[in-house]
Design a protein around this motif. Sequence first.
Motif, PDB file in Angstrom:
ATOM      1  N   PRO A  64       0.998  -1.184   0.163  1.00 30.39           N
ATOM      2  CA  PRO A  64       0.349   0.285   0.486  1.00 30.39           C
ATOM      3  C   PRO A  64       0.748   1.003   0.016  1.00 30.39           C
ATOM      4  N   GLY A  65       0.311   2.499  -0.652  1.00 27.77           N
ATOM      5  CA  GLY A  65       1.052   3.368  -1.300  1.00 27.77           C
ATOM      6  C   GLY A  65       2.530   3.494  -1.426  1.00 27.77           C
ATOM      7  N   GLU A  66       2.881   2.301  -2.580  1.00 32.03           N
ATOM      8  CA  GLU A  66       3.943   2.234  -2.681  1.00 32.03           C
ATOM      9  C   GLU A  66       4.253   2.807  -4.326  1.00 32.03           C
ATOM     10  N   PRO A  67       5.384   4.128  -4.675  1.00 36.24           N
ATOM     11  CA  PRO A  67       4.919   3.575  -6.260  1.00 36.24           C
ATOM     12  C   PRO A  67       5.416   2.811  -7.204  1.00 36.24           C
ATOM     13  N   LYS A  68       4.953   2.648  -8.340  1.00 36.72           N
ATOM     14  CA  LYS A  68       4.737   2.236  -9.691  1.00 36.72           C
ATOM     15  C   LYS A  68       6.900   1.646  -8.694  1.00 36.72           C
ATOM     16  N   ARG A  69       7.005   0.182  -9.592  1.00 36.57           N
ATOM     17  CA  ARG A  69       8.771  -0.267  -9.773  1.00 36.57           C
ATOM     18  C   ARG A  69       8.018  -0.240 -11.759  1.00 36.57           C
ATOM     19  N   VAL A  70       9.029   0.750 -11.704  1.00 38.69           N
ATOM     20  CA  VAL A  70       9.402   1.176 -13.618  1.00 38.69           C
ATOM     21  C   VAL A  70      10.250   1.653 -13.093  1.00 38.69           C
ATOM     22  N   GLN A  71      11.473   1.872 -14.203  1.00 40.79           N
ATOM     23  CA  GLN A  71      12.653   2.503 -13.856  1.00 40.79           C
ATOM     24  C   GLN A  71      11.985   4.027 -14.921  1.00 40.79           C
ATOM     25  N   PRO A  72      12.735   4.400 -14.290  1.00 35.50           N
ATOM     26  CA  PRO A  72      12.354   6.356 -14.783  1.00 35.50           C
ATOM     27  C   PRO A  72      12.865   6.128 -16.596  1.00 35.50           C
ATOM     28  N   SER A  73      13.597   6.180 -16.722  1.00 30.74           N
ATOM     29  CA  SER A  73      13.442   6.226 -18.590  1.00 30.74           C
ATOM     30  C   SER A  73      13.206   5.806 -19.030  1.00 30.74           C
ATOM     31  N   ARG A  74      12.029   4.593 -18.596  1.00 27.74           N
ATOM     32  CA  ARG A  74      11.201   3.215 -18.859  1.00 27.74           C
ATOM     33  C   ARG A  74       9.425   4.218 -19.253  1.00 27.74           C
ATOM     34  N   ALA A  75       9.242   4.440 -18.087  1.00 25.67           N
ATOM     35  CA  ALA A  75       7.985   5.129 -17.634  1.00 25.67           C
ATOM     36  C   ALA A  75       8.132   6.714 -18.800  1.00 25.67           C
ATOM     37  N   LYS A  76       9.492   7.146 -18.882  1.00 26.04           N
ATOM     38  CA  LYS A  76       9.437   8.439 -19.781  1.00 26.04           C
ATOM     39  C   LYS A  76       8.851   7.689 -21.181  1.00 26.04           C
ATOM     40  N   ARG A  77       9.179   6.652 -21.616  1.00 24.41           N
ATOM     41  CA  ARG A  77       8.939   6.568 -22.777  1.00 24.41           C
ATOM     42  C   ARG A  77       7.587   6.528 -23.075  1.00 24.41           C
ATOM     43  N   PRO A  78       7.378   7.559 -24.769  1.00 23.76           N
ATOM     44  CA  PRO A  78       5.561   7.413 -25.343  1.00 23.76           C
ATOM     45  C   PRO A  78       5.185   5.902 -25.178  1.00 23.76           C
TER      46      PRO A  78
END
Length: 346
Positions: free
Chosen positions: A326-340
């Motif tokens: 609960p309350g944990e942010p997404k587990r995704v690399q910032p560079s992947r999260a920024k991809r279109p």
Amino acid sequence: MAASGKTTATEVEVAGRSVRLSSPDRVIFPERGFTKADVFHYYVAVGEGIMRALADRPTTLQRFPDGIAGEAFFSKRVPTRGVPPWVQTVGITFPSGRGADELRPTDLAHVAWAAQMGTVVFHPWPVRAAAVDHPDELRVDLDPQPGTDFTDAATAAAELRGILTELGVTGWPKTSGGRGLHVYLRIAPRWTFTEVRRATIALARELERRRPDLVTTAWWKEERGQRVFVDYNQMARDRTIACAYSLRANARATVSTPVTWDELPDVDPDDFDLRTVPVRLAERGDPHAGIDDDPVDITPLLDWAERDAGQGLGDLPYPPDHPKMPGEPKRVQPSRAKRPADDPTA
């Protein structure tokens, strides 16, 4: 005790129990030539120190039956057969909900038995058998990233000591056996793993604020830079650290060694190994001898966590094998999260 030989098994008295030592001449550390008997007798020699670190804790064993050049595995369950009747266990629960009966060292014979079973590294949980869901040890893991080294970790630890002094708290440093440093706080077993992890994150963030050039709490490696990472997830359930006086599985046979704050600036972690640490302990005593004397109240750290949350600094990612919290942010690399969204590599 009978003389050791390549095929000779002996019985060694440890803590009033008879512990079998077989294949004493098997080489465990090839570069140094240290044998199974050397490892076994090392752990007997540092009994005072390692029992202070292990006593009554669920303990995962990192085993190397054929030496550190061979296959290794983590033993989280004590075998159900072929175990001396005096060996004690304690039940623990993993994040998955599954359980296991781990070794519970109640005397030094348990440590010697584990060494006989090929254990090189001891990884205790930060809990005691009487309260397996409530840590009594807050562990700060200072992990140098590429471009940094032990000296940087020691500098970060000195800054951490200043923060702890302001809080009226004593921290207990030790080398990791590698490039890193660990600082322990003994705490009362009142809080859950989640709460102690939150307190660790709050302490790490305060350290990061004071030395942003040197320290980071960034979980993703691409964001850490050449700084010392405070691995707050070492306080997540089922995460363990090699304990004080544990050997490490490296060519030098180094030891995770307690040190005093005063000697820390001059420490070279390679000086602490299978041969030197028993002598150091016998001559100087254990720098962690007083660790159990004054458990710490982590309420101020939890107050810092609430303050940070109010400023938009909530939880941080858990290890990938943990269930979503609960309350944990997404587990995704910032560079992947920024991809279109139409990026086929996203």
